[in-house]
Design an enzyme around this catalytic site. Structure first.
Site, PDB file in Angstrom:
ATOM      1  N   ARG A  48     138.719 -59.723  22.862  1.00  0.00           N
ATOM      2  CA  ARG A  48     137.471 -59.280  22.232  1.00  0.00           C
ATOM      3  C   ARG A  48     137.285 -57.776  22.319  1.00  0.00           C
ATOM      4  NH1 ARG A  48     136.333 -64.234  24.680  1.00  0.00           N
ATOM      5  NH2 ARG A  48     135.489 -63.127  26.475  1.00  0.00           N
ATOM      6  N   GLU A  71     137.153 -65.099  38.770  1.00  0.00           N
ATOM      7  CA  GLU A  71     136.339 -66.027  39.558  1.00  0.00           C
ATOM      8  C   GLU A  71     137.206 -67.064  40.267  1.00  0.00           C
ATOM      9  OE1 GLU A  71     132.441 -67.287  37.659  1.00  0.00           O
ATOM     10  OE2 GLU A  71     133.538 -66.436  35.966  1.00  0.00           O
TER      11      GLU A  71
END
Length: 170
Positions: A58, A95
């Site tokens: 992106r 994460e």
């Protein structure tokens, strides 16, 4: 323009409790996409910028049109093993594990002024890794520009010495 109206929020994606900010609804609206890029350019036009660097994927849809509008080059940052020429790499924490980003070794010349662009600033991990690559090659980071900033995740804290520009904050 209220860009939040153009960004779809998807609850519980990719896992329960996450409210995913989906920019595809903004990107498919030509007028909104153009306005978003134009607004970012407005913040950046007076800055000395030689290159725009954007992490995949992106970061490409934000960084490439910014580079075009500013009349400068665009440098893609890719996942490890995706670039064909000699690269430098850096690892960073996610994460749920680690990942690595790469940039061509000849992408930035020492002293070039660099803007980092991406769709979203969250925890700052991807942008910190991108910043590391820019600095390894001797680039001088000018600012980082985003469509969205998740301010509650404190990504700015990892980027203290870098000017942050974001159109929408959650």
């Amino acid at each position: 323009m209220d860009f939040k109206e153009k960004i779809r929020v998807i609850p519980d994606f990719p896992q329960p409790g996450i409210r995913f900010k989906d920019i595809t609804t903004l990107l498919k609206d030509g007028a909104a996409y153009k306005k978003a890029i134009d607004e970012l350019v407005g913040y950046l036009k007076d800055k000395e910028i030689d290159l725009v660097v954007g992490p995949e994927a992106r970061g490409f849809v934000v960084g490439a049109p910014l580079a075009y509008a500013l009349g400068v080059g665009f440098v893609p940052v890719r996942k490890s093993g995706k670039l064909p020429a000699e690269t430098i790499e850096t690892s960073y924490s996610l994460e749920y594990g680690k990942d690595a980003l790469a940039m061509h070794k000849d992408a930035i010349q020492a002293g070039q002024k660099v803007l980092i662009a991406d769709d979203l600033l969250a925890t700052g991990g991807t942008i910190s890794a991108t910043l590391d690559l820019v600095k390894q090659l001797g680039g001088e980071p000018v600012a980082a520009a985003f469509l969205i900033e998740l301010s509650y995740l404190n990504g700015r804290e990892k980027l203290k010495d870098l000017e942050i520009i974001s159109l929408v904050q959650y």
